[in-house]
Scaffold this motif. Structure first.
Motif, PDB file in Angstrom:
ATOM      1  N   LEU A 250     -10.844   6.696  -2.965  1.00  0.00           N
ATOM      2  CA  LEU A 250     -10.814   5.318  -3.466  1.00  0.00           C
ATOM      3  C   LEU A 250      -9.462   4.664  -3.186  1.00  0.00           C
ATOM      4  CD1 LEU A 250     -12.668   5.719  -6.890  1.00  0.00           C
ATOM      5  CD2 LEU A 250     -13.548   4.701  -4.774  1.00  0.00           C
ATOM      6  N   VAL A 251      -8.381   5.406  -3.421  1.00  0.00           N
ATOM      7  CA  VAL A 251      -7.054   4.859  -3.135  1.00  0.00           C
ATOM      8  C   VAL A 251      -6.893   4.598  -1.638  1.00  0.00           C
ATOM      9  CG1 VAL A 251      -4.588   5.379  -3.188  1.00  0.00           C
ATOM     10  CG2 VAL A 251      -5.998   5.906  -5.158  1.00  0.00           C
ATOM     11  N   THR A 253      -9.241   3.938   0.542  1.00  0.00           N
ATOM     12  CA  THR A 253     -10.054   2.775   0.904  1.00  0.00           C
ATOM     13  C   THR A 253      -9.369   1.478   0.513  1.00  0.00           C
ATOM     14  OG1 THR A 253     -12.065   4.084   0.617  1.00  0.00           O
ATOM     15  CG2 THR A 253     -12.306   1.690   0.631  1.00  0.00           C
ATOM     16  N   ALA A 254      -8.802   1.443  -0.698  1.00  0.00           N
ATOM     17  CA  ALA A 254      -8.110   0.230  -1.145  1.00  0.00           C
ATOM     18  C   ALA A 254      -6.902  -0.072  -0.269  1.00  0.00           C
ATOM     19  CB  ALA A 254      -7.694   0.383  -2.609  1.00  0.00           C
ATOM     20  N   LEU A 257      -8.030  -1.473   3.081  1.00  0.00           N
ATOM     21  CA  LEU A 257      -8.388  -2.886   2.980  1.00  0.00           C
ATOM     22  C   LEU A 257      -7.143  -3.765   2.894  1.00  0.00           C
ATOM     23  CD1 LEU A 257     -11.397  -2.652   0.475  1.00  0.00           C
ATOM     24  CD2 LEU A 257     -11.481  -3.025   2.960  1.00  0.00           C
ATOM     25  N   MET A 258      -6.068  -3.248   2.324  1.00  0.00           N
ATOM     26  CA  MET A 258      -4.821  -4.010   2.256  1.00  0.00           C
ATOM     27  C   MET A 258      -4.081  -4.028   3.583  1.00  0.00           C
ATOM     28  SD  MET A 258      -3.030  -3.025  -1.374  1.00  0.00           S
ATOM     29  CE  MET A 258      -1.583  -3.967  -0.837  1.00  0.00           C
ATOM     30  N   THR A 304       1.540  -3.458  -5.135  1.00  0.00           N
ATOM     31  CA  THR A 304       0.097  -3.393  -5.392  1.00  0.00           C
ATOM     32  C   THR A 304      -0.487  -1.994  -5.177  1.00  0.00           C
ATOM     33  OG1 THR A 304      -0.141  -5.729  -4.816  1.00  0.00           O
ATOM     34  CG2 THR A 304      -2.143  -4.394  -4.798  1.00  0.00           C
ATOM     35  N   PRO A 305      -0.105  -1.247  -4.124  1.00  0.00           N
ATOM     36  CA  PRO A 305      -0.655   0.115  -3.982  1.00  0.00           C
ATOM     37  C   PRO A 305      -0.382   1.000  -5.196  1.00  0.00           C
ATOM     38  CG  PRO A 305       0.375  -0.572  -1.940  1.00  0.00           C
ATOM     39  CD  PRO A 305       0.708  -1.619  -2.947  1.00  0.00           C
ATOM     40  N   ILE A 308      -2.669  -0.095  -7.998  1.00  0.00           N
ATOM     41  CA  ILE A 308      -4.041   0.380  -7.781  1.00  0.00           C
ATOM     42  C   ILE A 308      -4.159   1.843  -8.184  1.00  0.00           C
ATOM     43  CG2 ILE A 308      -5.763   0.887  -6.011  1.00  0.00           C
ATOM     44  CD1 ILE A 308      -4.785  -1.615  -4.539  1.00  0.00           C
ATOM     45  N   GLN A 309      -3.194   2.648  -7.760  1.00  0.00           N
ATOM     46  CA  GLN A 309      -3.243   4.074  -8.102  1.00  0.00           C
ATOM     47  C   GLN A 309      -3.156   4.286  -9.606  1.00  0.00           C
ATOM     48  OE1 GLN A 309      -0.378   6.104  -9.149  1.00  0.00           O
ATOM     49  NE2 GLN A 309      -1.661   7.950  -9.278  1.00  0.00           N
ATOM     50  N   LEU A 312      -6.568   3.267 -11.233  1.00  0.00           N
ATOM     51  CA  LEU A 312      -7.618   4.260 -10.989  1.00  0.00           C
ATOM     52  C   LEU A 312      -7.343   5.567 -11.739  1.00  0.00           C
ATOM     53  CD1 LEU A 312      -8.232   3.723  -7.162  1.00  0.00           C
ATOM     54  CD2 LEU A 312      -9.723   3.058  -9.047  1.00  0.00           C
TER      55      LEU A 312
END
Length: 396
Positions: A250-251, A253-254, A257-258, A304-305, A308-309, A312
């Motif tokens: 999931l990380v 993939t995010a 996309l970034m 942002t990364p 996100i981590q 999640l």
């Protein structure tokens, strides 16, 4: 005459009174003897507990690969038994389990190590960008600004810059690193042999351990402990591995996309560090923040990364993992912290990765065998709390 009669009566009563006194005195002697033996056992146990950590640390070259191999082998036992139920010989089944583990581990580590080398080499070039991204924050801390400037100069003249200037080719797999370190290669080979021989002789070892007990109750208790250790360890490691892999995916993939480079590497780092409770996710967030600052020009996009981590991980730690593992593998957070700090002190990063599996194994054995009751020894009579035993209200 009366004196003689009195003397005869006293001689008749003397053996009885002595016998009563002896019977009254014997429990006291037995109690004192048991307390002395229990005290000696507790002192010996405390001395052993104090001495074992230093022995493990001093003999890390032997104990670390053996312990890691035993934990891995116990986790692979269900797969081994699944193959043996399909009439695969034990030796071949053990080889297949070991081969599958090595393929997965080598692929996972190579996907992390190879891109991480390039990021490490690019760090001196990206430090000015990191400094520019953090300029709004650093303006409030002039001392921190001076520290960053000194760090830039140090990195520009230090071994990192020399490593960047060198034309050493990036390794293509984890085996390239092992080949450059013969000591690590010997430990890895020794660990693989331990895993293989443990798995190949697992069925015979378990049967011999159970059948060697002197009673049916002892054999049943031994079989139950062995099965509980295997089930708990394999269930925890298998479940956590799947959860960490999904979290890393999931990380990744995010980040893809970034538009962040090497998303698989970052997902692998998140998955690997998530094996270390509490400290691992924090370290992963710091590394992602550093990677974001090296990649993006805007400071909020760069952070942002890491955000996100963290988001999640909070969902995984508070909702997914407790729901999947359930109450059966629930561990006291204080015990996790103590185990993490202890094994990290003894063996460093590998010890931190092994902390929770070793805690599960020790806790499972202690629940079956009973735990030392130091408070009972000090204030009552008990020295060992048997599993499932609760004292009655009338017990003294």
């Amino acid at each position: 005459m009366r004196v003689e009669q009195s003397e005869r009566i006293e001689r008749r009563l003397e053996p009885a009174s002595l016998d009563r006194a002896r019977r009254t005195h014997e429990p006291t002697l037995e109690y004192q003897r048991n307390r002395l033996l229990a005290g000696l056992c507790l002192m010996a146990g405390i001395g052993l507990l104090l001495g074992v950590p230093f022995a493990l640390r001093a003999g890390a070259e032997f104990f670390l690969p053996v312990t890691a191999a035993m934990v891995i082998a116990i986790a692979l036992v269900p797969l081994l038994e699944w193959l043996e139920r399909r009439r695969v010989p034990s030796g071949i089944a053990a080889f297949l389990c070991l081969f599958l583990f090595l393929v997965i581990a080598n692929a996972a580590l190579a996907s992390i190590v190879v891109p991480a080398t390039e990021w490490f080499r690019a760090l001196p070039e990206r430090i000015p960008q990191i400094q520019a991204n953090l300029a709004p924050v650093i303006d409030f801390y002039s001392n921190l600004q001076k520290f960053v400037d000194d760090t830039v100069q140090m990195l520009a003249k230090g071994p990192v810059a020399a490593a960047q200037a060198s034309a050493i080719a990036a390794p293509s797999s984890i085996m390239d690193y092992v080949s450059s370190a013969p000591h690590a290669a010997i430990q890895l080979f020794f660990g693989m042999l331990v895993v293989y021989f443990f798995l190949s002789g697992w069925t015979r070892l378990r049967e011999r351990t159970i059948t060697s007990r002197g009673s049916f109750g002892g054999a049943l208790a031994t079989a139950r402990v062995i099965q509980n250790v295997v089930d708990s360890t394999s269930a925890y490691l298998g479940t956590i591995t799947v959860i960490n892999a999904i979290l890393g995916a999931l990380v990744a993939t995010a980040l893809w996309l970034m538009g962040m480079p090497s998303p698989l590497m970052w997902g692998g780092i998140v998955a690997l560090l998530n094996y270390v409770p509490y400290i691992g996710p924090i370290l992963a967030a710091i590394l992602l923040a550093l990677g974001g600052l090296m990649t993006f020009a805007d400071v909020w996009v760069a952070l942002t990364p890491a955000a996100i981590q963290i988001g999640l991980h909070l969902v995984e730690a508070n909702a997914v993992t407790p729901a999947v593992l359930g109450r059966r593998l629930t561990i006291n957070p204080l015990l996790i912290l103590l185990s993490l700090s202890f094994w990290a002190w003894v063996w460093g990063t590998p010890g931190a990765l092994l902390a929770v599996p070793l805690l599960i194994i020790i806790q499972t054995i202690a629940q079956a065998a009973g735990k030392p009751d130091i408070a009972g020894f000090l204030f009552e009579e008990g020295t060992l709390v048997a599993p499932g035993h609760e004292p009655d209200e009338g017990d003294d």
